[in-house]
Design a protein around this motif. Structure first.
Motif, short mmCIF file in Angstrom:
data_model
loop_
_atom_site.label_atom_id
_atom_site.label_comp_id
_atom_site.label_asym_id
_atom_site.label_seq_id
_atom_site.Cartn_x
_atom_site.Cartn_y
_atom_site.Cartn_z
N PHE A 1 -2.02 -9.60 -4.09
CA PHE A 1 -2.16 -9.53 -2.57
C PHE A 1 -4.23 -9.29 -2.86
O PHE A 1 -4.02 -8.32 -2.90
CB PHE A 1 -1.32 -9.32 -1.94
N GLY B 1 14.58 -4.67 -6.04
CA GLY B 1 15.21 -4.48 -5.19
C GLY B 1 15.30 -3.38 -4.17
O GLY B 1 14.17 -3.49 -3.70
N THR B 2 16.15 -2.31 -3.89
CA THR B 2 15.93 -1.20 -2.52
C THR B 2 14.30 -0.71 -3.45
O THR B 2 13.75 -0.05 -2.13
CB THR B 2 16.58 -0.61 -2.76
N ASN B 3 13.79 -0.60 -4.51
CA ASN B 3 12.21 0.18 -4.94
C ASN B 3 11.55 -0.45 -4.51
O ASN B 3 10.81 -0.63 -4.73
CB ASN B 3 13.10 1.31 -6.45
N GLU B 4 11.54 -1.93 -4.32
CA GLU B 4 10.34 -3.22 -4.18
C GLU B 4 9.48 -2.06 -3.28
O GLU B 4 10.48 -2.25 -2.10
CB GLU B 4 11.05 -4.48 -4.16
N LYS B 5 8.31 -2.39 -3.45
CA LYS B 5 6.78 -1.89 -3.40
C LYS B 5 5.48 -2.22 -3.15
O LYS B 5 5.31 -2.31 -4.38
CB LYS B 5 7.20 -0.30 -2.51
N LEU B 6 4.78 -2.38 -2.16
CA LEU B 6 3.35 -3.03 -2.86
C LEU B 6 2.72 -1.22 -3.03
O LEU B 6 2.62 -0.35 -2.58
CB LEU B 6 2.41 -3.31 -1.56
N PHE B 7 1.99 -1.33 -3.69
CA PHE B 7 0.72 -0.24 -3.91
C PHE B 7 -0.86 -1.20 -3.91
O PHE B 7 -0.18 -2.17 -4.04
CB PHE B 7 0.74 0.39 -4.98
N PHE B 8 -1.95 -0.79 -3.35
CA PHE B 8 -2.91 -1.34 -2.64
C PHE B 8 -3.62 0.32 -4.09
O PHE B 8 -4.21 0.71 -4.26
CB PHE B 8 -2.95 -1.10 -1.66
N GLY B 9 -4.95 -1.04 -3.99
CA GLY B 9 -6.37 -0.23 -4.77
C GLY B 9 -7.41 0.30 -4.31
O GLY B 9 -6.76 0.26 -1.67
N MET C 1 3.01 -5.59 -6.41
CA MET C 1 4.06 -5.24 -6.08
C MET C 1 4.52 -4.61 -7.32
O MET C 1 4.60 -5.07 -8.49
CB MET C 1 5.16 -7.09 -5.94
N TYR D 1 -6.45 -8.83 0.35
CA TYR D 1 -6.81 -8.72 2.06
C TYR D 1 -8.49 -7.98 2.03
O TYR D 1 -8.84 -7.89 1.52
CB TYR D 1 -6.08 -6.85 2.81
N LEU E 1 -3.98 -10.53 5.43
CA LEU E 1 -4.24 -11.55 4.51
C LEU E 1 -4.14 -12.57 4.24
O LEU E 1 -4.41 -12.85 4.88
CB LEU E 1 -2.43 -11.61 3.81
N ILE F 1 -9.72 -5.95 -0.36
CA ILE F 1 -8.30 -4.71 -0.93
C ILE F 1 -7.60 -5.62 -1.16
O ILE F 1 -7.29 -6.68 -0.83
CB ILE F 1 -7.83 -3.72 0.00
N LEU G 1 -5.73 -4.93 8.39
CA LEU G 1 -5.93 -5.45 7.18
C LEU G 1 -5.85 -7.28 7.73
O LEU G 1 -4.33 -7.44 8.29
CB LEU G 1 -5.36 -5.09 6.15
#
Lengths: 117, 108
Positions: free
Chosen positions: A34, A101-109, A97, A36, A46, A93, A44
């Protein structure tokens, strides 16, 4: 946590030139990234969703011909600001991803500060 | 995506717990609550996320109400380096939409 590398950290360019920003997932594969944009003292916003091997999906009001996105591999997405103008000066930015499942999350530069003269 | 409401700013004394509230009354059943923070001129940093159970990690604790309409992020012992903008976001992990966030100022 997962590492997303963004380059360059800052760039100054002349009006009318194009600038390319790279976003890499260093220790995982990212089919979706993604992009931003953030103006001073604002949140931010999108811009677009970058899909590996297919066209990006742009948010309403974002010019696809102005902000070219290429996601040619599972670890690299690029954003090119074409014919940049001073109003394109902003903090850009990327994010990717990871997890399932439940552990899915975004990390950013770490972001790229673009200044157009 | 469901929207969130956060106070624009909060102060906290160094060493004390910082409790940051978030309202998300329109959250849907499959949406998670994510917390990120952003220090000036850096990319957002992931803190914690949860679906309905309370969660704890090395950075913080997340308390989600039983009806899931609100949550609280707890930094147990705030330090000056925790001064940042904290964003509460609800979504499925994809396409997270950021609100205005809460500016947390930790003061000595």
């Amino acid at each position: 946590g997962a590492v997303v590398s963004q380059h360059p950290s800052w760039v100054i360019c002349k009006s009318g030139t194009s600038v390319k920003i790279e976003c890499r997932s260093l220790d995982f594969q990212a089919t979706t990234m993604f992009w931003y944009r953030q103006f001073p003292k604002q949140s931010l916003m999108l811009m677009a969703t970058s899909n590996e091997g297919s066209k990006a999906t742009y948010e309403q009001g974002v010019e696809k011909d102005k902000f070219l996105i290429n996601h040619a591999s599972l670890t690299l997405s690029t954003l090119t600001v074409t014919s940049a103008h001073p109003e394109d000066s902003s903090f850009y930015i990327c994010s990717a991803m990871t997890g399932r499942g439940t552990n899915e999350k975004l990390f950013f530069g770490s972001g790229t500060q673009l200044s157009v003269l | 995506d469901a929207k969130t409401t956060q106070p624009p700013s909060m102060d906290c004394a160094e060493g004390r717990a910082a409790n940051l509230p978030c309202n998300h009354s329109t959250i849907s059943g499959n949406e998670y609550v994510y917390w990120y923070r952003q220090i000036h001129s850096q990319g957002p940093q992931y803190i914690i996320h949860g679906l309905k159970n309370n969660e704890t990690n090395e950075m913080a604790s997340l308390i989600i109400t039983e009806d899931r309409k609100s949550s609280t992020l707890i930094l147990p012992h705030a330090t000056l380096r925790d001064t940042a903008v904290y964003y509460c976001i609800v979504g499925n992990g994809n396409k997270l939409v950021f609100g205005a966030g809460t500016i947390l100022r930790v003061k000595s």
